[in-house]
Scaffold this motif. Structure first.
Motif, PDB file in Angstrom:
ATOM      1  N   VAL A  34      55.618  39.811  50.075  1.00 32.38           N
ATOM      2  CA  VAL A  34      55.727  41.125  50.735  1.00 32.38           C
ATOM      3  C   VAL A  34      54.977  41.927  49.879  1.00 32.38           C
ATOM      4  CG1 VAL A  34      57.931  41.426  50.682  1.00 32.38           C
ATOM      5  CG2 VAL A  34      56.483  42.500  52.550  1.00 32.38           C
ATOM      6  N   PHE A  35      54.026  42.744  50.490  1.00 33.05           N
ATOM      7  CA  PHE A  35      53.421  43.788  49.582  1.00 33.05           C
ATOM      8  C   PHE A  35      53.524  45.175  50.521  1.00 33.05           C
ATOM      9  CE2 PHE A  35      50.966  42.237  46.134  1.00 33.05           C
ATOM     10  CZ  PHE A  35      51.278  41.050  46.182  1.00 33.05           C
ATOM     11  N   GLY A  36      53.730  46.152  49.624  1.00 29.58           N
ATOM     12  CA  GLY A  36      53.896  47.466  50.422  1.00 29.58           C
ATOM     13  C   GLY A  36      52.696  48.439  50.158  1.00 29.58           C
ATOM     14  N   ILE A  37      52.177  49.086  51.445  1.00 32.30           N
ATOM     15  CA  ILE A  37      51.189  49.987  51.279  1.00 32.30           C
ATOM     16  C   ILE A  37      51.586  51.141  51.298  1.00 32.30           C
ATOM     17  CG2 ILE A  37      48.930  50.363  52.166  1.00 32.30           C
ATOM     18  CD1 ILE A  37      48.779  47.508  53.581  1.00 32.30           C
ATOM     19  N   ARG A  38      51.119  52.237  50.288  1.00 26.26           N
ATOM     20  CA  ARG A  38      51.498  53.646  50.481  1.00 26.26           C
ATOM     21  C   ARG A  38      50.750  54.477  51.383  1.00 26.26           C
ATOM     22  NH1 ARG A  38      52.222  52.693  44.853  1.00 26.26           N
ATOM     23  NH2 ARG A  38      54.596  52.407  44.570  1.00 26.26           N
ATOM     24  N   ARG A  39      51.229  55.464  52.048  1.00 29.43           N
ATOM     25  CA  ARG A  39      50.371  56.483  52.724  1.00 29.43           C
ATOM     26  C   ARG A  39      49.562  55.800  53.911  1.00 29.43           C
ATOM     27  NH1 ARG A  39      50.952  58.065  47.657  1.00 29.43           N
ATOM     28  NH2 ARG A  39      51.932  60.267  47.546  1.00 29.43           N
ATOM     29  N   GLY A  40      50.152  54.810  54.398  1.00 30.11           N
ATOM     30  CA  GLY A  40      49.413  54.090  55.793  1.00 30.11           C
ATOM     31  C   GLY A  40      47.929  53.714  55.345  1.00 30.11           C
ATOM     32  N   TYR A  41      46.984  53.864  56.297  1.00 31.47           N
ATOM     33  CA  TYR A  41      45.724  53.438  56.033  1.00 31.47           C
ATOM     34  C   TYR A  41      44.904  53.953  54.925  1.00 31.47           C
ATOM     35  CZ  TYR A  41      46.125  51.150  60.947  1.00 31.47           C
ATOM     36  OH  TYR A  41      46.690  50.297  61.768  1.00 31.47           O
ATOM     37  N   ASN A  42      45.333  55.263  54.441  1.00 35.17           N
ATOM     38  CA  ASN A  42      44.776  55.786  53.366  1.00 35.17           C
ATOM     39  C   ASN A  42      45.037  54.988  52.032  1.00 35.17           C
ATOM     40  OD1 ASN A  42      43.698  57.858  54.808  1.00 35.17           O
ATOM     41  ND2 ASN A  42      45.068  59.395  54.175  1.00 35.17           N
ATOM     42  N   GLY A  43      46.452  54.309  52.005  1.00 36.24           N
ATOM     43  CA  GLY A  43      46.621  53.588  50.800  1.00 36.24           C
ATOM     44  C   GLY A  43      45.851  52.421  50.919  1.00 36.24           C
ATOM     45  N   MET A  44      45.752  51.719  52.285  1.00 38.10           N
ATOM     46  CA  MET A  44      44.984  50.502  52.208  1.00 38.10           C
ATOM     47  C   MET A  44      43.524  50.696  51.804  1.00 38.10           C
ATOM     48  SD  MET A  44      44.689  48.174  55.662  1.00 38.10           S
ATOM     49  CE  MET A  44      46.467  48.554  56.340  1.00 38.10           C
ATOM     50  N   ILE A  45      43.017  51.778  52.012  1.00 39.94           N
ATOM     51  CA  ILE A  45      41.492  52.222  51.699  1.00 39.94           C
ATOM     52  C   ILE A  45      41.613  52.272  50.213  1.00 39.94           C
ATOM     53  CG2 ILE A  45      39.871  53.956  51.539  1.00 39.94           C
ATOM     54  CD1 ILE A  45      40.558  54.469  54.644  1.00 39.94           C
ATOM     55  N   ASN A  46      42.456  53.082  49.554  1.00 37.14           N
ATOM     56  CA  ASN A  46      42.619  53.294  47.851  1.00 37.14           C
ATOM     57  C   ASN A  46      43.242  52.194  47.319  1.00 37.14           C
ATOM     58  OD1 ASN A  46      41.473  55.830  48.870  1.00 37.14           O
ATOM     59  ND2 ASN A  46      43.391  56.656  49.172  1.00 37.14           N
ATOM     60  N   GLY A  47      43.712  51.234  47.983  1.00 40.27           N
ATOM     61  CA  GLY A  47      44.413  50.250  46.912  1.00 40.27           C
ATOM     62  C   GLY A  47      45.692  50.566  46.436  1.00 40.27           C
ATOM     63  N   GLY A  81      35.400  53.281  55.906  1.00 39.39           N
ATOM     64  CA  GLY A  81      36.601  53.261  55.509  1.00 39.39           C
ATOM     65  C   GLY A  81      37.364  51.958  55.811  1.00 39.39           C
ATOM     66  N   ARG A  82      36.912  51.328  56.885  1.00 38.87           N
ATOM     67  CA  ARG A  82      37.795  50.215  57.345  1.00 38.87           C
ATOM     68  C   ARG A  82      37.076  48.964  56.160  1.00 38.87           C
ATOM     69  NH1 ARG A  82      36.967  52.512  62.216  1.00 38.87           N
ATOM     70  NH2 ARG A  82      35.240  51.183  62.740  1.00 38.87           N
ATOM     71  N   LYS A  83      35.877  49.194  55.898  1.00 36.72           N
ATOM     72  CA  LYS A  83      35.274  48.190  54.815  1.00 36.72           C
ATOM     73  C   LYS A  83      36.260  48.052  53.581  1.00 36.72           C
ATOM     74  CE  LYS A  83      32.236  45.308  52.872  1.00 36.72           C
ATOM     75  NZ  LYS A  83      32.669  44.870  51.932  1.00 36.72           N
ATOM     76  N   LYS A  84      36.347  49.337  53.165  1.00 33.34           N
ATOM     77  CA  LYS A  84      36.950  49.625  52.112  1.00 33.34           C
ATOM     78  C   LYS A  84      38.580  49.122  52.027  1.00 33.34           C
ATOM     79  CE  LYS A  84      34.958  54.005  50.440  1.00 33.34           C
ATOM     80  NZ  LYS A  84      35.274  55.448  50.161  1.00 33.34           N
ATOM     81  N   ALA A  85      39.012  49.195  53.055  1.00 27.39           N
ATOM     82  CA  ALA A  85      40.410  48.619  53.243  1.00 27.39           C
ATOM     83  C   ALA A  85      40.452  47.167  53.233  1.00 27.39           C
ATOM     84  CB  ALA A  85      41.190  49.281  54.721  1.00 27.39           C
ATOM     85  N   TYR A  86      39.284  46.578  53.971  1.00 33.36           N
ATOM     86  CA  TYR A  86      39.223  45.179  53.994  1.00 33.36           C
ATOM     87  C   TYR A  86      39.235  44.491  52.361  1.00 33.36           C
ATOM     88  CZ  TYR A  86      37.566  40.225  55.075  1.00 33.36           C
ATOM     89  OH  TYR A  86      37.412  39.009  54.704  1.00 33.36           O
ATOM     90  N   ASP A  87      38.384  45.314  51.915  1.00 34.35           N
ATOM     91  CA  ASP A  87      37.979  44.733  50.512  1.00 34.35           C
ATOM     92  C   ASP A  87      39.415  44.575  49.574  1.00 34.35           C
ATOM     93  OD1 ASP A  87      35.545  44.231  50.879  1.00 34.35           O
ATOM     94  OD2 ASP A  87      34.682  46.269  50.334  1.00 34.35           O
ATOM     95  N   GLN A  88      40.257  45.809  49.728  1.00 32.34           N
ATOM     96  CA  GLN A  88      41.509  45.853  49.154  1.00 32.34           C
ATOM     97  C   GLN A  88      42.514  44.840  49.587  1.00 32.34           C
ATOM     98  OE1 GLN A  88      41.886  47.570  46.685  1.00 32.34           O
ATOM     99  NE2 GLN A  88      40.439  49.360  46.628  1.00 32.34           N
ATOM    100  N   LEU A  89      42.468  44.591  50.849  1.00 30.17           N
ATOM    101  CA  LEU A  89      43.243  43.436  51.217  1.00 30.17           C
ATOM    102  C   LEU A  89      42.911  42.224  50.891  1.00 30.17           C
ATOM    103  CD1 LEU A  89      44.201  44.464  55.046  1.00 30.17           C
ATOM    104  CD2 LEU A  89      45.569  45.036  52.864  1.00 30.17           C
ATOM    105  N   GLN A  90      41.733  42.119  50.692  1.00 29.97           N
ATOM    106  CA  GLN A  90      40.988  40.529  50.086  1.00 29.97           C
ATOM    107  C   GLN A  90      41.410  40.567  48.721  1.00 29.97           C
ATOM    108  OE1 GLN A  90      40.476  38.773  52.925  1.00 29.97           O
ATOM    109  NE2 GLN A  90      38.413  38.328  51.786  1.00 29.97           N
ATOM    110  N   LYS A  91      41.427  41.628  48.027  1.00 29.16           N
ATOM    111  CA  LYS A  91      41.625  41.634  46.525  1.00 29.16           C
ATOM    112  C   LYS A  91      43.187  41.304  46.145  1.00 29.16           C
ATOM    113  CE  LYS A  91      41.999  45.385  43.348  1.00 29.16           C
ATOM    114  NZ  LYS A  91      41.483  46.884  43.186  1.00 29.16           N
ATOM    115  N   PHE A  92      44.090  41.642  46.953  1.00 28.40           N
ATOM    116  CA  PHE A  92      45.493  41.219  46.936  1.00 28.40           C
ATOM    117  C   PHE A  92      45.692  40.037  47.758  1.00 28.40           C
ATOM    118  CE2 PHE A  92      45.433  45.828  45.919  1.00 28.40           C
ATOM    119  CZ  PHE A  92      46.318  45.848  44.774  1.00 28.40           C
ATOM    120  N   GLY A  93      44.826  39.343  48.483  1.00 26.15           N
ATOM    121  CA  GLY A  93      45.064  38.334  49.071  1.00 26.15           C
ATOM    122  C   GLY A  93      46.151  38.314  50.425  1.00 26.15           C
TER     123      GLY A  93
END
Ligand code: F6P
Length: 324
Positions: A34-47, A81-93
């Protein structure tokens, strides 16, 4: 599903931490990373994503706010923004998400699934209690109790000085906090966005009270009230009554968002956090975990977003009867 992430989004609400704790501990129990993402969708976008352990959520069940922090992300509303978020989620698997938030959070998750196929199960975290698909949202009970404590205190002054107090409570477009705190606080009147309350009706209630030697009154005004905010409502009423009558307005504001969650909110949050996690593991997606009639249920995001959550008209009727 082997790796998931949890985040909080939108306005913070007391009990969000208990919910995060339930997601994390539930994942550890079931052998899921389990991973935590800080600051909601902003944190998803920024990794801004980090691995969590059972220890990460020690000593938070009693804390208000959210250890994961929260935000209302403008960037996630954009395709880029959503593309960046997807790329970050992919990076973390990361294969699935638990989103703790309200309408805006679930709207974002729905669009994200349509574009990238990452499943989300939600837990309703908002003080407003405005989500279809659950009797109560995480944080609502604490917010009502905070508002009630303030109303009780203001009542002392209203009574000592023979004043009318207009107390504005939060809730965006929803009257739930106003109704519940108003009933519990013995308000003479509750004004909510869901029901049109003409100013003349409030004036009548006040006049009837004066005719029975009632010297102080509490009117609870929901922030989304059609007649305006509490200051505007008070001004409109002043024009229709003796101008020397002593009136005051108190806007409770963000004190309703913070504070130690009640036992009710902690238990609800724990149930919904675990329910969201286990729902995700069982293949639910784009659904919100909720509790209806004490049963855990899952409701599609599109319904929680689209369908109105009606207020209980009986409760409003009761305010009128009990203020006689
Ligand atoms: O949704 C929770 C809430 O506190 C509403 O009751 C209120 O209208 C809004 O958030 C305030 O938002 P902000 O903290 O962004 O001013």
């Amino acid at each position: 599903m082997k790796r998931i992430a949890v985040f909080t989004s939108g306005g913070d609400a007391p009990g969000m931490n208990a919910c995060i704790r339930a997601v994390v501990r539930g994942a550890v129990y079931h052998g899921i990373e389990v991973f935590g993402i800080r600051r909601g969708y902003n944190g998803m976008i920024n990794g801004d994503i980090f691995q969590m352990t059972s220890h990460s959520v020690s000593n938070i069940v009693q804390r208000g706010g959210t250890i994961l922090k929260s935000a209302r992300s403008k960037e996630f509303m954009t395709v880029e923004g959503r593309k960046k978020a997807y790329d970050q989620l992919q990076k973390f698997g990361i294969e699935g998400l638990v989103a703790i938030g309200g309408n805006g959070t679930f709207t974002g998750a729905t669009i994200f699934y349509d574009e990238y196929g990452i499943p989300t199960v939600g837990a309703p975290g908002t003080i407003d209690n405005d989500l279809y698909g659950t009797d109560y949202t995480i944080g609502f009970d604490t917010a009502v109790n905070t508002a009630l404590e303030a109303i009780d205190k203001i009542r002392d002054t209203a009574d000592s000085h023979d004043r009318i107090f207009f107390i504005e409570v939060m809730g965006r477009d929803s009257g739930y906090i106003a109704i519940q705190s108003g009933i519990a606080g013995g308000a003479e009147m509750v004004m909510v966005p869901e029901v049109l309350t003409p100013i003349s009706e409030v004036v009548n209630v006040l006049k009837q009270g004066w005719s029975r030697q009632k010297s102080s009154s509490i009117i609870v005004v929901a922030e989304g009230e059609e007649e305006g905010n509490a200051v505007e409502v008070a001004e409109k009423i002043r024009k229709q009554v003796d101008p020397d009558i002593d009136m005051r307005v108190t806007t409770l504001g963000h004190i309703q968002r913070g504070g130690i969650p009640t036992a009710y909110d902690r238990i609800l949050a724990s149930r919904l956090g675990l329910g969201a996690l286990e729902g995700l593991m069982d293949g639910h997606k784009n659904e919100m975990a909720g509790v209806i009639n004490n049963e855990l249920v899952y409701t599609p995001f599109r319904d929680t977003i689209r369908l109105p959550k009606p207020i209980n008209q009986d409760l409003l009727r009761m305010v009128k009867i009990l203020s006689v």
